[in-house]
Design an enzyme around this catalytic site. Structure first.
Site, PDB file in Angstrom:
ATOM      1  N   SER A 177      27.150 -17.727  71.574  1.00  0.00           N
ATOM      2  CA  SER A 177      27.052 -16.304  71.258  1.00  0.00           C
ATOM      3  C   SER A 177      27.532 -16.092  69.835  1.00  0.00           C
ATOM      4  O   SER A 177      28.326 -16.888  69.315  1.00  0.00           O
ATOM      5  CB  SER A 177      27.922 -15.496  72.226  1.00  0.00           C
ATOM      6  OG  SER A 177      28.085 -14.168  71.791  1.00  0.00           O
ATOM      7  N   TYR A 232      35.381 -13.970  77.729  1.00  0.00           N
ATOM      8  CA  TYR A 232      34.006 -14.350  77.397  1.00  0.00           C
ATOM      9  C   TYR A 232      33.948 -14.960  75.999  1.00  0.00           C
ATOM     10  O   TYR A 232      33.350 -16.026  75.804  1.00  0.00           O
ATOM     11  CB  TYR A 232      33.102 -13.118  77.478  1.00  0.00           C
ATOM     12  CG  TYR A 232      31.658 -13.406  77.131  1.00  0.00           C
ATOM     13  CD1 TYR A 232      30.774 -13.897  78.089  1.00  0.00           C
ATOM     14  CD2 TYR A 232      31.168 -13.184  75.844  1.00  0.00           C
ATOM     15  CE1 TYR A 232      29.446 -14.160  77.772  1.00  0.00           C
ATOM     16  CE2 TYR A 232      29.844 -13.446  75.518  1.00  0.00           C
ATOM     17  CZ  TYR A 232      28.986 -13.939  76.486  1.00  0.00           C
ATOM     18  OH  TYR A 232      27.689 -14.204  76.161  1.00  0.00           O
TER      19      TYR A 232
END
Length: 239
Positions: free
Chosen positions: A134, A147
Site C-alpha cells: 500500500s 494496517y
C-alpha cells in the site's frame, strides 16, 4: 513476464483489487486460481472460468487449504493480495483481536505462502511473486496503525526476499496501491481509484518484470518521500 499459459494464484481474488487482477491475468492468457472466504463470490468467479479455493488467511487452516489446493500444480505466479483492515484502538484492549487478525492476514499469510509455495515456483524456471502492499507502507496514517504497520513490514520483507532470490528465476515485485474503491474502503471520503484501473497498472508491472509498481497517486507520495520523508509522514498521518 509473459503470463500466457501460466498458472497464477491470486489471494483475495474474489473481490476488490484481487478480482480485477485475476480478470486482467485471465485476459492476458493465464490460468488463474483465486482464493476467498465467501462461497457466493467464489462461485461467481468459478462461473467466469477461474479455479477457486476457499480459505480464511487469518487462520492456519486457511493457509493449509490454499497450499494443498495448488499442491503439485505448475504454479508460476503468486499474487499475495488478500488484506483486511483493523479497528485497533491503543486505549481499548478489546481491539487486540482485530489487530491480530490483521497481522495474520496481511503479513504472516503472505510470508507463509511464499515459504510453502516457493519450491513449486522455483521448479518452473521462471516465476514471480507479487506482494500487494500500500502507499501507506511508505508513510502511515494515524487511524490505520495496525494496517499500516503490516503493509510497511510486508514492504520490508518483499525487498529482502527480492535480494535473497536474485538469480533463482523467481522475481519478486511489490505493488503499492493508493486509496482504491473497494468494500474495505466503503464509507471513506476523498477521491478513490477504481479497482480496475489499479489492477491494470499492476498487470503492466507484472508484464514488465518490475521490481516495484507505485500505483496512481502513490507515485506522488513516493516522490515526496524521496525528497523529504518527514514531509510525507506529516501529510499522511492525518489522511
Amino acid at each position: 513476464m509473459d503470463v500466457r499459459g501460466m498458472l497464477a494464484l491470486v489471494t483475495g481474488g474474489s473481490d476488490g483489487i484481487g478480482r480485477e487482477i485475476a480478470l486482467q491475468l485471465q485476459g492476458l492468457g493465464a490460468a488463474v486460481i483465486v482464493t476467498g472466504r465467501s462461497a457466493e463470490k467464489l462461485a461467481a468467479m468459478q462461473a467466469l472460468g477461474f479455479g477457486t479455493i476457499a480459505g480464511d488467511l487469518s487462520e492456519a487452516a486457511g493457509i493449509d487449504a490454499i497450499a494443498k489446493g495448488v499442491a503439485g500444480k505448475p504454479l508460476a505466479l503468486l499474487v499475495n493480495n488478500a488484506g483486511v483492515g483493523s479497528d485497533y484502538d491503543p486505549a481499548n484492549a478489546a481491539t487486540l483481536a482485530s489487530a491480530a487478525r490483521c497481522i495474520d492476514t496481511n503479513l504472516y499469510a503472505p510470508i507463509a505462502l511464499v515459504t510453502r509455495l516457493l519450491p513449486q515456483l522455483s521448479a518452473q524456471g521462471k516465476a514471480m511473486i507479487v506482494n500487494v502492499t500500500s502507499g501507506l507502507a511508505i508513510a502511515p496514517r494515524a487511524n490505520g496503525a495496525i494496517y499500516c504497520a503490516t503493509k510497511a513490514a510486508l514492504r520490508s520483507y518483499t525487498q529482502a526476499i527480492r535480494h535473497l532470490l536474485k538469480g533463482s528465476g523467481v522475481h519478486v515485485m511489490e505493488a503499492l496501491p493508493p486509496l482504491v474503491a473497494t468494500n474495505m474502503t466503503s464509507g471513506r471520503g476523498g477521491k478513490m481509484m477504481t479497482a480496475r484501473d489499479c489492477a491494470a497498472e499492476i498487470a503492466r508491472g507484472i508484464r514488465a518484470d518490475s521490481d516495484e509498481v507505485a500505483v496512481g497517486q502513490t507515485k506522488i507520495l513516493r516522490l515526496v518521500h524521496s525528497i523529504s520523508p518527514a514531509l510525507a509522514r506529516r501529510i499522511m498521518i492525518r489522511y
